[in-house]
Write a protein that holds these residues in place. Structure first.
Motif, short mmCIF file in Angstrom:
data_model
loop_
_atom_site.label_atom_id
_atom_site.label_comp_id
_atom_site.label_asym_id
_atom_site.label_seq_id
_atom_site.Cartn_x
_atom_site.Cartn_y
_atom_site.Cartn_z
N ASN A 120 0.88 -1.25 0.01
CA ASN A 120 -0.19 -0.10 0.06
C ASN A 120 0.94 1.11 0.01
O ASN A 120 0.29 2.46 0.23
CB ASN A 120 -0.82 -0.11 1.27
CG ASN A 120 -0.27 0.09 2.40
OD1 ASN A 120 1.01 -0.23 2.60
ND2 ASN A 120 -0.91 0.54 3.67
N GLU A 121 2.26 1.01 -0.13
CA GLU A 121 3.13 2.37 -0.37
C GLU A 121 3.83 2.38 -1.29
O GLU A 121 4.87 3.20 -1.80
CB GLU A 121 4.17 2.29 0.94
CG GLU A 121 3.67 2.10 2.35
CD GLU A 121 4.59 1.84 3.35
OE1 GLU A 121 4.58 2.29 4.68
OE2 GLU A 121 5.67 1.01 2.67
N PHE A 122 3.15 1.64 -2.55
CA PHE A 122 3.80 1.43 -3.68
C PHE A 122 4.39 2.88 -4.54
O PHE A 122 5.37 2.92 -5.15
CB PHE A 122 3.24 0.63 -4.86
CG PHE A 122 3.97 0.35 -5.89
CD1 PHE A 122 5.18 -0.66 -5.94
CD2 PHE A 122 3.57 0.67 -7.34
CE1 PHE A 122 5.97 -0.89 -6.90
CE2 PHE A 122 4.32 0.44 -8.33
CZ PHE A 122 5.54 -0.18 -8.47
N GLU A 123 3.39 3.81 -4.30
CA GLU A 123 3.49 5.26 -4.92
C GLU A 123 4.61 5.74 -4.25
O GLU A 123 5.28 6.62 -5.11
CB GLU A 123 2.11 6.00 -4.93
CG GLU A 123 1.16 5.71 -5.70
CD GLU A 123 -0.08 6.37 -5.42
OE1 GLU A 123 -0.76 6.53 -4.43
OE2 GLU A 123 -0.68 6.86 -6.28
N PHE A 124 5.19 5.56 -3.00
CA PHE A 124 6.48 6.18 -2.57
C PHE A 124 7.58 5.65 -3.40
O PHE A 124 8.65 6.39 -3.71
CB PHE A 124 6.82 5.88 -1.10
CG PHE A 124 5.67 6.21 -0.10
CD1 PHE A 124 6.09 7.42 0.02
CD2 PHE A 124 4.71 5.87 0.20
CE1 PHE A 124 5.14 8.25 1.32
CE2 PHE A 124 3.87 6.43 1.16
CZ PHE A 124 4.01 7.49 1.56
N VAL A 125 7.74 4.58 -4.23
CA VAL A 125 8.78 3.93 -4.81
C VAL A 125 9.21 5.05 -5.93
O VAL A 125 10.37 4.96 -6.18
CB VAL A 125 8.44 2.55 -5.56
CG1 VAL A 125 9.46 2.12 -6.49
CG2 VAL A 125 8.30 1.65 -4.26
N GLN A 126 8.26 5.41 -6.55
CA GLN A 126 8.57 6.62 -7.69
C GLN A 126 9.43 7.54 -7.30
O GLN A 126 10.52 7.95 -7.85
CB GLN A 126 7.24 7.10 -8.29
CG GLN A 126 6.50 6.07 -9.29
CD GLN A 126 5.33 6.71 -9.75
OE1 GLN A 126 4.60 7.42 -9.19
NE2 GLN A 126 5.13 6.43 -11.07
N ASP A 127 9.00 8.27 -6.01
CA ASP A 127 9.76 9.23 -5.57
C ASP A 127 11.01 8.77 -5.26
O ASP A 127 12.12 9.52 -4.89
CB ASP A 127 9.16 9.92 -4.30
CG ASP A 127 8.03 10.79 -4.80
OD1 ASP A 127 7.64 10.94 -6.04
OD2 ASP A 127 7.46 11.78 -3.83
N ALA A 128 11.28 7.60 -4.38
CA ALA A 128 12.40 6.80 -3.97
C ALA A 128 13.61 6.73 -5.09
O ALA A 128 14.67 6.99 -5.03
CB ALA A 128 12.19 5.58 -3.33
N ILE A 129 13.05 6.18 -6.16
CA ILE A 129 13.77 6.13 -7.39
C ILE A 129 14.25 7.27 -7.99
O ILE A 129 15.06 7.60 -8.39
CB ILE A 129 13.13 5.37 -8.69
CG1 ILE A 129 12.84 3.66 -8.12
CG2 ILE A 129 13.97 5.37 -9.92
CD1 ILE A 129 12.01 2.93 -9.02
#
Length: 532
Positions: A86-95
């Motif tokens: 449920n936190e997958f959208e954070f991944v874009q910012d992380a990358i």
């Protein structure tokens, strides 16, 4: 062994990673562990790590903020993010801030081990590249011939030789005093590609060609020569401090090189001897002159020795107008870069007026040819532009001096650039506005840049650059800001729940919506609603 740091506010996650990953077998020391991003950042300020494994969601500083700061300290740090579904959208910012990979909870140790193995391979390649670069630098410094060859190649390729660049070259080798004079000599094998020789014979011929030129000209001047094999069948040699005596010695050795090539390989070579020069920036023009007169000589016979007085200077200028100046200026004008067009226009005019005084009739003929080529190649949009072309012809015929002709040509180019720039800007502005409207109308949908580019028949890279230049922000930033602006309006309606607002603006999870809203607005969605 590589050093790794694990950061997670849940001790059980840390213990699982420490216990169930074969760190030593993967080439890592036992990992250091921290339970907060703030602690981890202090540890990375005190010591260097190769790999960072961090949870995304932590109290205080989160994983994304940690990675952004860590990358400033250690740009080559390899980062593995841990994220819940449920936190997958954070991944874009992380990358975006520099993470190389991510894994989803619950953790699979095989997947983590695979990522760590990949990091080790990347780090080994980076270290190997650094070592190879260092070794290459050492070899370059030790090989004066290689350095001189690279220098001649750069001169002929018209790579600008600023004072700083020349100083760096001088640090690798002792540059001769060019003001005392140089001569460029070019050797070209005749019919190299159509001689019927196989690949092996051509390799041997190219290698022997360079060796014979080097041996044949050695000692021709008191200064060392700068020899460069530009292509397998062409060699350029810069000879310095060319006194009448050294020129005479050089002249005697040229037939010797030709005869040895013919005797050893059955190959003929045409040799071009340039005029005297005294500036590094003269080299490219001398090379072009020599190539022109060699091509002209080959129309008569192979294996000649031609000198700078062989070519008619006005004939060479006409050749440059047709083959060099016009194609380049037209390409620059079509690209819309006014600064480059202006600089190249000055270069054309300098070449036109340089060397010997140019007569009015010659400059007028050049101007007529130049204007004719511009009118023929440039695509004007309406009848008013056609009328301007007629006006330009009349003004050209009315010119009474060289200066008037030059001003007329510059004026024509500037007019075209002004009209073309305005037209291009209008087209780009309208296109970007249409794309922005398209995004706003479909805010709930998640479009990638590639999909947007395909929808508007554009190249994805071009779209990204164009959008940023026109809007002052990236497409991703525009989407985020537009979503948050829409969310601010929706939050003023107390009948819509916060998670419903997130969904209506295309953000899939409340957690990411809260993170992004606070990042852009400075408070959480609930705080914003309470205030308003």
């Amino acid at each position: 062994m590589l050093k790794v740091l694990i950061v997670d506010d849940e001790p059980s996650n840390i213990q699982g990673l420490v216990r169930y990953v074969d760190w030593r077998g993967l080439g890592y020391d036992k990992p250091a562990t921290m339970e907060s991003a703030e602690e981890a950042l202090e540890a990375m300020r005190a010591s260097a790590f190769d790999v960072l494994i961090s949870d995304v969601s932590m109290p205080g500083m989160n994983g994304i903020e940690l990675v952004a700061e860590a990358k400033k300290l250690h740009p080559h740090l390899q980062v593995l993010m841990i994220s819940g579904y449920n936190e997958f959208e954070f991944v874009q910012d992380a990358i975006h801030v520099g993470a190389q990979a991510y894994v989803l909870k619950p953790l699979k140790m095989d997947e983590v081990s695979g990522r760590l193995a990949g990091f080790r391979e990347t780090l080994e390649k980076m270290r190997s590249l650094v070592e190879q670069t260092s070794e290459l630098e050492k070899k370059v410094s030790e090989s004066l011939k290689l350095v001189r060859e690279r220098f001649v190649n750069d001169l002929i390729a018209e790579i600008p030789q600023t004072d700083e660049m020349l100083a760096s070259w001088n640090g690798l080798m002792a540059l001769p005093d060019v003001a005392r004079g140089f001569q460029l000599v070019v050797f070209g094998l005749d019919h190299f590609l159509s001689s019927g020789k196989d690949a092996k014979d051509r390799i041997l011929l190219a290698s022997g060609f360079k060796q014979m030129v080097e041996v044949g000209l050695s000692g021709a001047s008191t200064e060392p020569m700068f020899l460069a094999q530009l292509t397998p069948d062409e060699i350029a040699v810069l000879l310095f401090e060319q006194t009448p005596e050294s020129r005479a010695r050089t002249e005697k050795r040229l037939p010797f090189v030709q005869s040895m090539l013919l005797e050893q390989y059955g190959a003929t070579a045409t040799v071009g001897c340039g005029r005297a020069g005294s500036r590094w920036e003269d080299v490219p023009l001398h090379y072009k002159e020599i190539k022109f007169m060699m091509a002209k000589a080959r129309l008569v016979a192979d294996g000649q020795i031609v000198r700078h007085d062989y070519a008619d200077r006005s004939e060479f200028r006409d050749f440059r107008l047709r083959e060099e100046f016009m194609p380049t200026i037209l390409k620059l004008m079509e690209s819309g870069d006014s600064a480059k067009v202006g600089a190249y226009m000055n270069r054309i005019l300098d070449a036109l007026l340089a060397q010997e005084p140019a007569s009015f009739s010659y400059v007028q003929a050049f101007g007529m040819s130049f204007l004719s080529e511009l009118i023929r190649n440039l695509k004007w949009k309406n009848d008013a532009d056609g009328e301007m072309n007629i006006l330009m012809w009349r003004r050209m015929l009315d010119c009474g001096s060289t200066g008037q002709i030059i001003l007329l040509l510059v004026d024509y180019v500037e007019r075209y650039m002004t009209v073309e720039k305005k037209e291009r800007q209008n087209q780009q502005h309208n296109l970007v506005r249409r794309i922005a409207d398209f995004i706003e109308e479909r805010l709930q949908e998640n479009w990638t840049v590639k999909q947007l580019a395909e929808a508007f028949s554009l190249n994805a890279s071009y779209l990204s650059v164009l959008f940023k230049r026109e809007m002052g922000k990236t497409i991703s930033e525009f989407v985020q800001e537009t979503r948050i602006a829409r969310a601010r309006e929706l939050l003023k309606d107390p009948g819509i729940k916060v998670y419903e607002v997130a969904d209506r603006v295309g953000i899939q999870t409340s957690a990411y919506f809260t993170y992004l809203f606070k990042k852009l607005v400075g408070c959480t969605p609930q705080e914003y609603r309470d205030y308003h």
